[in-house]
Design a protein around this motif. Structure first.
Motif, PDB file in Angstrom:
ATOM      1  N   PHE A 124       0.839  -1.198   0.000  1.00 56.66           N
ATOM      2  CA  PHE A 124       0.000   0.000   0.000  1.00 56.66           C
ATOM      3  C   PHE A 124       0.875   1.250   0.000  1.00 56.66           C
ATOM      4  CE2 PHE A 124      -2.048   3.299   2.722  1.00 56.66           C
ATOM      5  CZ  PHE A 124      -3.035   3.688   1.820  1.00 56.66           C
ATOM      6  N   GLN A 125       0.632   2.120  -0.947  1.00 56.67           N
ATOM      7  CA  GLN A 125       1.381   3.368  -1.030  1.00 56.67           C
ATOM      8  C   GLN A 125       0.632   4.461  -0.279  1.00 56.67           C
ATOM      9  OE1 GLN A 125       1.961   4.271  -5.162  1.00 56.67           O
ATOM     10  NE2 GLN A 125       3.440   2.622  -5.496  1.00 56.67           N
ATOM     11  N   GLU A 126       1.323   5.130   0.604  1.00 54.62           N
ATOM     12  CA  GLU A 126       0.696   6.248   1.306  1.00 54.62           C
ATOM     13  C   GLU A 126       0.204   7.273   0.286  1.00 54.62           C
ATOM     14  OE1 GLU A 126       0.023   6.667   4.473  1.00 54.62           O
ATOM     15  OE2 GLU A 126       0.853   4.701   4.983  1.00 54.62           O
ATOM     16  N   PRO A 127      -0.985   7.849   0.530  1.00 51.10           N
ATOM     17  CA  PRO A 127      -1.539   8.819  -0.433  1.00 51.10           C
ATOM     18  C   PRO A 127      -0.540   9.915  -0.786  1.00 51.10           C
ATOM     19  CG  PRO A 127      -3.155   8.300   1.254  1.00 51.10           C
ATOM     20  CD  PRO A 127      -1.873   7.635   1.676  1.00 51.10           C
ATOM     21  N   LYS A 128      -0.333  10.073  -2.075  1.00 49.54           N
ATOM     22  CA  LYS A 128       0.643  11.046  -2.573  1.00 49.54           C
ATOM     23  C   LYS A 128      -0.081  12.155  -3.337  1.00 49.54           C
ATOM     24  CE  LYS A 128       4.735  11.388  -5.552  1.00 49.54           C
ATOM     25  NZ  LYS A 128       5.632  10.630  -6.464  1.00 49.54           N
ATOM     26  N   ALA A 129       0.226  13.400  -2.997  1.00 51.84           N
ATOM     27  CA  ALA A 129      -0.398  14.539  -3.664  1.00 51.84           C
ATOM     28  C   ALA A 129       0.202  14.737  -5.049  1.00 51.84           C
ATOM     29  CB  ALA A 129      -0.230  15.798  -2.825  1.00 51.84           C
ATOM     30  N   VAL A 130      -0.670  14.857  -6.055  1.00 53.92           N
ATOM     31  CA  VAL A 130      -0.238  15.119  -7.424  1.00 53.92           C
ATOM     32  C   VAL A 130      -1.201  16.127  -8.044  1.00 53.92           C
ATOM     33  CG1 VAL A 130       0.803  12.835  -7.743  1.00 53.92           C
ATOM     34  CG2 VAL A 130      -1.592  13.202  -8.334  1.00 53.92           C
ATOM     35  N   LEU A 131      -0.805  16.718  -9.147  1.00 55.22           N
ATOM     36  CA  LEU A 131      -1.657  17.646  -9.874  1.00 55.22           C
ATOM     37  C   LEU A 131      -2.191  16.982 -11.134  1.00 55.22           C
ATOM     38  CD1 LEU A 131       0.388  20.984  -9.636  1.00 55.22           C
ATOM     39  CD2 LEU A 131      -1.621  20.318  -8.292  1.00 55.22           C
ATOM     40  N   THR A 132      -3.482  17.152 -11.373  1.00 56.14           N
ATOM     41  CA  THR A 132      -4.081  16.638 -12.602  1.00 56.14           C
ATOM     42  C   THR A 132      -3.665  17.533 -13.771  1.00 56.14           C
ATOM     43  OG1 THR A 132      -6.084  17.959 -12.337  1.00 56.14           O
ATOM     44  CG2 THR A 132      -6.045  15.774 -11.291  1.00 56.14           C
ATOM     45  N   LYS A 133      -4.094  17.166 -14.964  1.00 54.63           N
ATOM     46  CA  LYS A 133      -3.740  17.948 -16.159  1.00 54.63           C
ATOM     47  C   LYS A 133      -4.260  19.374 -16.079  1.00 54.63           C
ATOM     48  CE  LYS A 133      -3.375  14.008 -19.323  1.00 54.63           C
ATOM     49  NZ  LYS A 133      -3.925  13.375 -20.554  1.00 54.63           N
ATOM     50  N   ASP A 134      -5.389  19.533 -15.387  1.00 50.18           N
ATOM     51  CA  ASP A 134      -5.920  20.893 -15.251  1.00 50.18           C
ATOM     52  C   ASP A 134      -5.480  21.546 -13.934  1.00 50.18           C
ATOM     53  OD1 ASP A 134      -7.382  19.270 -13.620  1.00 50.18           O
ATOM     54  OD2 ASP A 134      -9.346  19.938 -14.320  1.00 50.18           O
ATOM     55  N   HIS A 135      -4.392  20.987 -13.359  1.00 48.06           N
ATOM     56  CA  HIS A 135      -3.733  21.569 -12.184  1.00 48.06           C
ATOM     57  C   HIS A 135      -4.602  21.526 -10.918  1.00 48.06           C
ATOM     58  CE1 HIS A 135      -0.564  22.889 -14.877  1.00 48.06           C
ATOM     59  NE2 HIS A 135      -1.473  23.464 -15.646  1.00 48.06           N
ATOM     60  N   TRP A 136      -5.371  20.459 -10.772  1.00 51.15           N
ATOM     61  CA  TRP A 136      -6.161  20.253  -9.563  1.00 51.15           C
ATOM     62  C   TRP A 136      -5.442  19.249  -8.659  1.00 51.15           C
ATOM     63  CZ3 TRP A 136     -10.303  23.205  -8.447  1.00 51.15           C
ATOM     64  CH2 TRP A 136     -11.059  22.850  -7.314  1.00 51.15           C
ATOM     65  N   LYS A 137      -5.345  19.585  -7.401  1.00 50.29           N
ATOM     66  CA  LYS A 137      -4.614  18.722  -6.473  1.00 50.29           C
ATOM     67  C   LYS A 137      -5.472  17.530  -6.054  1.00 50.29           C
ATOM     68  CE  LYS A 137      -2.166  18.790  -2.013  1.00 50.29           C
ATOM     69  NZ  LYS A 137      -1.807  19.627  -0.836  1.00 50.29           N
ATOM     70  N   VAL A 138      -4.920  16.330  -6.223  1.00 56.23           N
ATOM     71  CA  VAL A 138      -5.594  15.097  -5.799  1.00 56.23           C
ATOM     72  C   VAL A 138      -4.560  14.203  -5.106  1.00 56.23           C
ATOM     73  CG1 VAL A 138      -7.336  15.146  -7.628  1.00 56.23           C
ATOM     74  CG2 VAL A 138      -5.152  13.977  -8.023  1.00 56.23           C
ATOM     75  N   TYR A 139      -5.073  13.158  -4.491  1.00 60.49           N
ATOM     76  CA  TYR A 139      -4.203  12.199  -3.810  1.00 60.49           C
ATOM     77  C   TYR A 139      -4.391  10.824  -4.454  1.00 60.49           C
ATOM     78  CZ  TYR A 139      -3.599  15.788  -0.278  1.00 60.49           C
ATOM     79  OH  TYR A 139      -3.293  16.955   0.361  1.00 60.49           O
ATOM     80  N   ARG A 140      -3.288  10.146  -4.705  1.00 63.23           N
ATOM     81  CA  ARG A 140      -3.339   8.842  -5.370  1.00 63.23           C
ATOM     82  C   ARG A 140      -2.609   7.784  -4.557  1.00 63.23           C
ATOM     83  NH1 ARG A 140      -1.803  10.956 -11.441  1.00 63.23           N
ATOM     84  NH2 ARG A 140      -3.818  11.946 -11.925  1.00 63.23           N
ATOM     85  N   SER A 141      -3.054   6.559  -4.748  1.00 63.20           N
ATOM     86  CA  SER A 141      -2.399   5.424  -4.093  1.00 63.20           C
ATOM     87  C   SER A 141      -2.738   4.141  -4.841  1.00 63.20           C
ATOM     88  CB  SER A 141      -2.851   5.306  -2.634  1.00 63.20           C
ATOM     89  OG  SER A 141      -2.180   4.221  -2.005  1.00 63.20           O
TER      90      SER A 141
END
Length: 201
Positions: free
Chosen positions: A121-138
């Motif tokens: 399990f990867q700890e939730p990592k903050a990334v930006l979508t193509k339209d520069h919206w901050k989301v968390y992925r794992s």
């Protein structure tokens, strides 16, 4: 006459050796899944920026995990160990705007899918979508473990449904009960089992 008898015994010995070799190969194949090229992608959730996508490696249903049972979160590294035998349900990828929504969504699907171990399990990592919206992925690997005894990760081998003809959970469980679980016994464990049998006689 003696030559014919010797040839017959040699033939029988050869056949038995081949059977033993095939059984050993099947017995060592303790991770059950589809061939990698047969992965089934399932979109469990897709709402706004939130999504849950599963790459299924087991096409059939497994019994739902009881709500009262806890999950085992396992990280193979740095010791490089994995449970001896398991059904590989698949890899789950999650994306949420709110990081706190990620683990509940993970465990909700895992429980429904019959997984009892959540691996890598990867700890939730903050990334930006193509339209520069901050989301968390794992991401995580979902397993239904048949034998929790640890082995080195390099010893993991796979049995593919397309080849072994085990087409449902009952068939896999039946095979494991008949053949697979005995692979986990150490010499002392087998003696203990024999002692139990003797005590019940």
């Amino acid at each position: 006459m003696m030559k014919n008898e010797y040839a017959r015994k040699l033939l029988i010995a050869t056949v038995l050796a081949v059977i033993a070799m095939l059984l050993a190969q099947n017995a060592n194949a303790q991770y059950f899944q589809s061939l990698p090229g047969h992965t089934l992608r399932i979109v469990v959730k897709a709402s706004g920026y939130d999504s849950v996508i599963v790459d299924r490696l087991t096409p059939f249903e497994l019994p739902r995990m009881n709500d009262t049972l806890p999950f085992v979160y396992h990280e193979p590294m740095p010791d490089s160990v994995m449970p001896r035998s398991a059904i590989v349900i698949g890899t789950i990828t999650l994306q949420f705007e709110d990081a706190s929504d990620l683990v509940p969504a993970l465990e909700k699907y895992a429980r429904k899918a019959g997984a009892d171990w959540i691996v890598s399990f990867q700890e939730p990592k903050a990334v930006l979508t193509k339209d520069h919206w901050k989301v968390y992925r794992s991401t995580a690997l979902l397993l239904h473990v048949l034998d929790p005894n640890f082995i080195n990760q390099t010893q993991v081998s796979y049995s593919y449904y397309e080849e072994n003809k085990l087409q449902n959970f009952a068939a896999v469980s039946g095979w494991f009960d008949s053949y697979g679980k005995h692979l986990g016994f150490k010499g002392e464990d087998i003696k203990d089992e024999d002692s139990k049998d003797d005590d019940t006689k």
